[in-house]
Design a protein around this motif. Structure first.
Motif, PDB file in Angstrom:
ATOM      1  N   VAL A 101      87.321 -32.005  31.276  1.00  0.00           N
ATOM      2  CA  VAL A 101      86.820 -31.939  32.656  1.00  0.00           C
ATOM      3  C   VAL A 101      85.492 -32.681  32.771  1.00  0.00           C
ATOM      4  N   GLU A 102      85.316 -33.343  33.910  1.00  0.00           N
ATOM      5  CA  GLU A 102      84.122 -34.167  34.117  1.00  0.00           C
ATOM      6  C   GLU A 102      82.952 -33.337  34.638  1.00  0.00           C
ATOM      7  N   THR A 103      82.678 -32.229  33.965  1.00  0.00           N
ATOM      8  CA  THR A 103      81.518 -31.410  34.299  1.00  0.00           C
ATOM      9  C   THR A 103      80.749 -31.141  33.018  1.00  0.00           C
TER      10      THR A 103
ATOM     11  N   ALA B  17      77.969 -29.706  53.656  1.00  0.00           N
ATOM     12  CA  ALA B  17      77.793 -29.329  52.250  1.00  0.00           C
ATOM     13  C   ALA B  17      77.757 -30.564  51.352  1.00  0.00           C
ATOM     14  N   LEU B  18      78.602 -31.539  51.632  1.00  0.00           N
ATOM     15  CA  LEU B  18      78.587 -32.781  50.853  1.00  0.00           C
ATOM     16  C   LEU B  18      77.242 -33.482  50.971  1.00  0.00           C
ATOM     17  N   ARG B  19      76.687 -33.496  52.191  1.00  0.00           N
ATOM     18  CA  ARG B  19      75.433 -34.218  52.439  1.00  0.00           C
ATOM     19  C   ARG B  19      74.220 -33.488  51.880  1.00  0.00           C
ATOM     20  N   GLU B  20      74.206 -32.168  52.025  1.00  0.00           N
ATOM     21  CA  GLU B  20      73.025 -31.404  51.624  1.00  0.00           C
ATOM     22  C   GLU B  20      73.056 -30.975  50.162  1.00  0.00           C
ATOM     23  N   HIS B  21      74.195 -30.512  49.702  1.00  0.00           N
ATOM     24  CA  HIS B  21      74.291 -29.986  48.340  1.00  0.00           C
ATOM     25  C   HIS B  21      74.423 -31.106  47.307  1.00  0.00           C
ATOM     26  N   LYS B  22      74.928 -32.248  47.736  1.00  0.00           N
ATOM     27  CA  LYS B  22      75.066 -33.430  46.871  1.00  0.00           C
ATOM     28  C   LYS B  22      75.793 -33.098  45.560  1.00  0.00           C
ATOM     29  N   PRO B  23      77.062 -32.707  45.658  1.00  0.00           N
ATOM     30  CA  PRO B  23      77.808 -32.308  44.457  1.00  0.00           C
ATOM     31  C   PRO B  23      78.027 -33.465  43.493  1.00  0.00           C
ATOM     32  N   LYS B  24      78.030 -33.134  42.215  1.00  0.00           N
ATOM     33  CA  LYS B  24      78.322 -34.125  41.177  1.00  0.00           C
ATOM     34  C   LYS B  24      79.838 -34.236  40.952  1.00  0.00           C
ATOM     35  N   CYS B  25      80.514 -33.098  41.014  1.00  0.00           N
ATOM     36  CA  CYS B  25      81.961 -33.061  40.868  1.00  0.00           C
ATOM     37  C   CYS B  25      82.520 -32.233  42.014  1.00  0.00           C
ATOM     38  N   VAL B  26      83.565 -32.745  42.666  1.00  0.00           N
ATOM     39  CA  VAL B  26      84.187 -32.037  43.786  1.00  0.00           C
ATOM     40  C   VAL B  26      85.617 -31.695  43.403  1.00  0.00           C
ATOM     41  N   HIS B  27      85.956 -30.417  43.534  1.00  0.00           N
ATOM     42  CA  HIS B  27      87.308 -29.941  43.200  1.00  0.00           C
ATOM     43  C   HIS B  27      88.101 -29.818  44.491  1.00  0.00           C
ATOM     44  N   LEU B  28      89.232 -30.532  44.569  1.00  0.00           N
ATOM     45  CA  LEU B  28      89.981 -30.617  45.821  1.00  0.00           C
ATOM     46  C   LEU B  28      91.481 -30.476  45.595  1.00  0.00           C
ATOM     47  N   VAL B  29      92.173 -30.106  46.678  1.00  0.00           N
ATOM     48  CA  VAL B  29      93.643 -30.115  46.720  1.00  0.00           C
ATOM     49  C   VAL B  29      94.053 -31.222  47.688  1.00  0.00           C
ATOM     50  N   PRO B  30      95.337 -31.636  47.670  1.00  0.00           N
ATOM     51  CA  PRO B  30      95.757 -32.807  48.455  1.00  0.00           C
ATOM     52  C   PRO B  30      95.327 -32.843  49.926  1.00  0.00           C
ATOM     53  N   PRO B  31      95.416 -31.741  50.698  1.00  0.00           N
ATOM     54  CA  PRO B  31      94.982 -31.836  52.098  1.00  0.00           C
ATOM     55  C   PRO B  31      93.508 -32.185  52.255  1.00  0.00           C
ATOM     56  N   LEU B  32      92.660 -31.680  51.351  1.00  0.00           N
ATOM     57  CA  LEU B  32      91.235 -32.006  51.414  1.00  0.00           C
ATOM     58  C   LEU B  32      90.976 -33.442  50.975  1.00  0.00           C
ATOM     59  N   ILE B  33      91.750 -33.897  50.007  1.00  0.00           N
ATOM     60  CA  ILE B  33      91.640 -35.300  49.585  1.00  0.00           C
ATOM     61  C   ILE B  33      92.032 -36.211  50.737  1.00  0.00           C
TER      62      ILE B  33
ATOM     63  N   GLU C 134      78.734 -39.922  51.839  1.00  0.00           N
ATOM     64  CA  GLU C 134      79.141 -38.625  51.286  1.00  0.00           C
ATOM     65  C   GLU C 134      79.582 -38.735  49.825  1.00  0.00           C
ATOM     66  N   PHE C 135      79.761 -39.959  49.333  1.00  0.00           N
ATOM     67  CA  PHE C 135      80.202 -40.165  47.949  1.00  0.00           C
ATOM     68  C   PHE C 135      79.051 -40.509  47.002  1.00  0.00           C
ATOM     69  N   VAL C 136      77.855 -40.651  47.529  1.00  0.00           N
ATOM     70  CA  VAL C 136      76.737 -41.174  46.738  1.00  0.00           C
ATOM     71  C   VAL C 136      76.490 -40.341  45.482  1.00  0.00           C
ATOM     72  N   SER C 137      76.481 -39.023  45.607  1.00  0.00           N
ATOM     73  CA  SER C 137      76.155 -38.160  44.461  1.00  0.00           C
ATOM     74  C   SER C 137      77.342 -37.887  43.554  1.00  0.00           C
ATOM     75  N   ILE C 138      78.551 -38.198  44.016  1.00  0.00           N
ATOM     76  CA  ILE C 138      79.769 -37.762  43.320  1.00  0.00           C
ATOM     77  C   ILE C 138      80.055 -38.608  42.079  1.00  0.00           C
ATOM     78  N   ARG C 139      80.160 -37.923  40.955  1.00  0.00           N
ATOM     79  CA  ARG C 139      80.508 -38.563  39.692  1.00  0.00           C
ATOM     80  C   ARG C 139      82.025 -38.520  39.460  1.00  0.00           C
ATOM     81  N   ALA C 140      82.641 -37.447  39.955  1.00  0.00           N
ATOM     82  CA  ALA C 140      84.085 -37.277  39.757  1.00  0.00           C
ATOM     83  C   ALA C 140      84.649 -36.372  40.842  1.00  0.00           C
ATOM     84  N   ILE C 141      85.902 -36.608  41.175  1.00  0.00           N
ATOM     85  CA  ILE C 141      86.669 -35.702  42.018  1.00  0.00           C
ATOM     86  C   ILE C 141      87.847 -35.213  41.199  1.00  0.00           C
ATOM     87  N   MET C 142      88.015 -33.907  41.143  1.00  0.00           N
ATOM     88  CA  MET C 142      89.105 -33.320  40.369  1.00  0.00           C
ATOM     89  C   MET C 142      90.146 -32.760  41.328  1.00  0.00           C
ATOM     90  N   GLY C 143      91.378 -33.258  41.220  1.00  0.00           N
ATOM     91  CA  GLY C 143      92.449 -32.836  42.116  1.00  0.00           C
ATOM     92  C   GLY C 143      93.541 -32.103  41.376  1.00  0.00           C
TER      93      GLY C 143
END
Length: 582
Positions: free
Chosen positions: A259-261, A313-329, A342-351
């Motif tokens: 996992v990318e965390t 939450a994406l803008r303020e919390h600036k997540p490094k890894c975002v865990h998502l399911v297909p509808p959110l993707i 909204e992608f600036v802080s993101i290192r990985a998205i885990m689906g």
């Protein structure tokens, strides 16, 4: 809710007392990390991970999770994305022990079941770990369920207590009328007459209380979590997950290269997650909530998906890894309100949770305007829940693959007709063996035997293959399950309900493709009376089920339901019929 649930951490700080690190030194010595590697294929076509790990035994889940608490006890752990209330890792530890002490004072005994009827709130891990400290079993429930659906799980699990938000109490009162086992309600939020107050229970002094210890019992057999899953087929069943199952799966997935965390180390920036995946679902429960605590991360919880709140939450919390399911993707890929910023802080998205598809992943990667790793995983509730993960070294060159097996895991692709294990690039049912596999289904030996064979292989009901690099790909599904926004819908459950309608002679339910939800339930019905309408059928179901189980895919009337000689519904023919008309 805000009036009685902590708005800030002041009173929690007054409560906080440093807890000793009780984690066994013998286990700490086993935390030796390697980099993810491919497996090896035996002559019998069994793929085995080259990265060997032993099952985690001899410790409870809390003992395992708190093993490195001393490194980050003052760091934030969970923050409510609505109210802003926040808990540090140390506070979660302290309050969960206090809550566990209160549960024991309440008279609950080892193996008693506690149901959690909660959305994603920061108190969720406190309630969960408190129950485990008290040697209890946790059974999460979808909070949008109807009273009848909730009562079915409460009765099936023989739960004695429900922990719920105060606004859910009227629903729980209805559940009590349908349950003989449910004795008490614990409320998070405003005080309610006749209910116990969570905020008062977490003030209980835990000093001197005898909490659960892994040295006291066999952790591979000690039941900890009882989520409900339809498995490969049929109505929801209680999945028995032990302390060893959950701890082992956390250990497997967090080895470097999987996992990318990251673990929070001094001098490093703390990993940040968005807690949008429901904690009552195994993906959100283990991969987000439990991993937050085990790795020292910081998660902002969102009780439900609302585009403005999620984007904020994406803008303020600036997540490094975002865990998502297909509808959110799909939302992130398609919404004009989600921009490159909204992608600036993101290192990985885990689906995960349902097949995603190469086209949608590619669209998301292109929208970001920068490199991030898209990490797809595979598993099911019955596997705690992860068995496969796409390793970072693939660097988006294997989009659509669910990756390699986790350390300590074996996998084989089996010909459904012969049972023979197949070689590379041959399609068959995915079967998994590892320390993350469930003990079985609660009080359902028949369903257990149909899922786990005599050699310990868990049959997933999914069709897949592995390539020359031992990366796995999901290509089809044997099981009848419908996945709506990552949530399970068992066709048989809806069919049983529809058969109670006086004008329904026969029925079959399938899942049809939908870009936003992934799939939607659609019913095919043989009428007794020609006057029966689609709206009448939809309304009949709607009043009995939660939203994701409603017949949003429509209703179609047929002269007969296609069936095999055995009487089994030929769902593939119904799907082909639908696709031929769409």
């Amino acid at each position: 809710m805000a009036s009685s649930v902590v708005k800030n951490s002041q009173f929690l700080t007054r409560l906080f007392v440093r807890q000793p690190n009780v984690f066994p030194q013998a286990f700490s010595n086993r935390l030796i990390h390697k980099t993810a590697g491919v497996g090896q294929v035996s002559a019998s076509n069994i793929v085995t991970s080259n990265d060997h790990v032993d099952p985690i035994t001899g410790v409870t889940i809390p003992e395992f999770i708190w093993s490195n608490l001393h490194k980050w006890e003052d760091a934030p752990a969970f923050e409510c994305g609505v109210s802003g209330r926040k808990y540090t890792h140390g506070m979660i530890n302290k309050l969960s022990r206090s809550f566990g002490a209160a549960l024991k004072q309440h008279g609950l005994k080892r193996h008693d079941v506690v149901c959690l009827l909660l959305p994603n709130v920061p108190e969720y891990p406190i309630a969960t770990l408190g129950a485990w400290e008290a040697s209890l079993v946790v059974s999460p429930i979808n909070p949008v369920y109807t009273p009848a659906e909730i009562a079915k799980q409460v009765n099936g699990s023989q739960s004695k207590v429900i922990i719920a938000l105060s606004q859910f109490v009227p629903t729980v009162r209805e559940v009590q009328k349908l349950s003989s086992s449910l004795k008490s309600i614990i409320v998070i939020g405003d005080a309610v007459d006749g209910c116990h107050s969570f905020s008062e229970m977490v003030k209980v002094n835990s000093q001197g209380v005898e909490f659960a210890r892994g040295s006291q019992f066999d952790t591979t057999d000690e039941l900890a979590l009882l989520p409900y899953s339809s498995g490969t087929t049929g109505p929801p069943k209680g999945v028995m997950l032990s302390h060893s199952n959950i701890a082992s799966n956390l250990f497997q997935m967090t080895r470097p290269g999987y996992v990318e965390t990251n673990f929070f180390e001094k001098g490093d920036e703390q990993d940040r997650f968005i807690g949008i995946l429901p904690f009552f679902h195994s993906f959100g429960f283990t991969v987000v909530m439990a991993k937050t605590l085990y790795q020292g991360a910081f998660t902002r919880t969102l009780p439900k998906f609302e585009p403005p709140t999620f984007i904020k939450a994406l803008r303020e919390h600036k997540p490094k890894c975002v865990h998502l399911v297909p509808p959110l993707i799909a939302f992130m890929a398609n919404s004009p309100d989600v921009t490159k910023n909204e992608f600036v802080s993101i290192r990985a998205i885990m689906g995960g949770a349902a097949p995603i598809g190469e086209a949608l992943i590619t669209r998301l990667l292109e929208k970001a305007g920068k490199y991030f790793f898209f990490q797809e995983g595979y598993g099911m509730t019955e596997m705690s829940p992860v068995s496969h993960i796409l390793p970072g070294y693939t660097k988006n060159t294997k989009i659509g693959s669910t990756g390699v097996i986790l350390p300590g895991t074996q996998c084989k692709i089996v010909d459904p007709s012969t049972g023979a294990a197949l070689g590379a690039n041959q399609r068959g049912e995915i079967c998994v063996k590892g320390p993350q596999n469930m003990k079985g289904y609660f009080k359902n030996d028949k369903a257990t035997a149909e899922t786990i064979d005599s050699e310990g292989w868990l049959h997933t009901g999914d069709i897949g293959l592995f390539d020359e690099g031992e990366c796995f790909w999901i290509v089809d599904r044997m099981k009848e399950l419908i996945k709506v926004k990552g949530l399970q819908v068992a066709p048989s459950e809806l069919e049983d309900m529809l058969r109670t309608h006086p004008d329904v002679a026969d029925v079959a339910v399938i899942g049809i493709p939908d870009e936003r939800a992934g799939e939607l339930p659609r019913a095919y019905i043989v009428r007794k009376k020609e006057t029966l309408s689609e709206n009448e059928v939809k309304e009949f179901i709607a009043e009995k089920v939660s939203d994701h189980k409603k017949l949003a895919g429509g209703v179609e009337f047929l002269p007969a339901i296609p069936k095999a000689a055995s009487g089994k519904i030929l769902r593939r023919e119904l799907k082909a019929l639908y696709l031929s008309k769409s």
